[in-house]
Design a protein around this motif. Structure first.
Motif, PDB file in Angstrom:
ATOM      1  N   GLY A   1       0.805  -1.218   0.000  1.00 23.06           N
ATOM      2  CA  GLY A   1       0.000   0.000   0.000  1.00 23.06           C
ATOM      3  C   GLY A   1       0.835   1.263   0.000  1.00 23.06           C
TER       4      GLY A   1
ATOM      5  N   SER B   1       0.537   3.395  -3.501  1.00 25.71           N
ATOM      6  CA  SER B   1      -0.313   4.589  -3.369  1.00 25.71           C
ATOM      7  C   SER B   1       0.307   5.840  -3.985  1.00 25.71           C
ATOM      8  CB  SER B   1      -0.648   4.840  -1.904  1.00 25.71           C
ATOM      9  OG  SER B   1      -1.400   3.780  -1.389  1.00 25.71           O
TER      10      SER B   1
ATOM     11  N   VAL C   1      -1.439   8.088  -6.964  1.00 24.66           N
ATOM     12  CA  VAL C   1      -1.690   9.520  -6.761  1.00 24.66           C
ATOM     13  C   VAL C   1      -0.938  10.333  -7.825  1.00 24.66           C
ATOM     14  CG1 VAL C   1      -1.249  11.471  -5.204  1.00 24.66           C
ATOM     15  CG2 VAL C   1      -2.181   9.330  -4.307  1.00 24.66           C
TER      16      VAL C   1
END
Length: 182
Positions: free
Chosen positions: A111, A115, A119
């Motif tokens: 994660g 992530s 983004v």
């Protein structure tokens, strides 16, 4: 939990009762042990097989996780992925705790590293970010991965909190036909 043993019915049943294990199989041949493991896997169960004898080697190979003990047969030790060096099962709860902690860290690492990329890609299209901004966002992923790795190293190794046997009772060897239990 299951006991899959090559031992006779009576000592296997007694062991299962003493440990509070509901399911057991006695007088099981090596190939039958492997077939039982495959059947349990088809039912969606993850198998951690513990074996100490030559007759456990096929089952040890079939299981997702295989454990043997110091002092077991050479074949069982060579086949197992994990060998408990104290020769008993007292460290088994700690082993499961380490495995659970590892699983949690892998998911957290995934994660934390994915992530920032998601983004960053979204920012390229939605906020018109460029290369410099993407590099900065990716650095957050690197810092996050470093944090997860350091966090895991700060946590002390688990101690054996519980025992598989009642308080004060020492592990016993089954005095039966000589085939080990799995």
């Amino acid at each position: 939990m299951y006991i899959i043993s090559g031992d006779n019915e009576t000592p296997t049943r007694q062991l299962a009762q003493n440990l509070g294990i509901e399911h057991y199989f006695a007088e099981t041949l090596p190939q039958q042990k492997a077939e039982l493991i495959e059947q349990l896997q088809r039912e969606g169960k993850s198998i951690c097989y513990i074996g100490d004898g030559i007759n456990d080697s096929i089952a040890l190979r079939k299981a997702q996780v295989s454990v043997s003990l110091r002092g077991a047969s050479a074949v069982a030790i060579d086949t197992a992925q994990i060998v408990l060096m104290d020769g008993t099962l007292t460290q088994l709860p700690a082993l499961f705790e380490i495995a659970q902690s590892f699983y949690e860290n892998i998911n957290l690492m995934f994660g934390v590293t994915i992530s920032p990329m998601v983004v960053g890609l979204a920012s390229i299209f939605l906020l018109d970010f460029g290369l410099v901004e993407m590099v900065i966002i990716n650095k957050f992923g690197v810092l996050g991965a470093l944090w997860v790795a350091l966090k895991a190293s700060w946590k002390p190794l688990p101690q054996t909190k519980g025992h598989l046997l009642p308080e004060g009772e020492k592990p016993k060897q089954l005095a039966s036909g000589g085939q080990g239990s799995g």
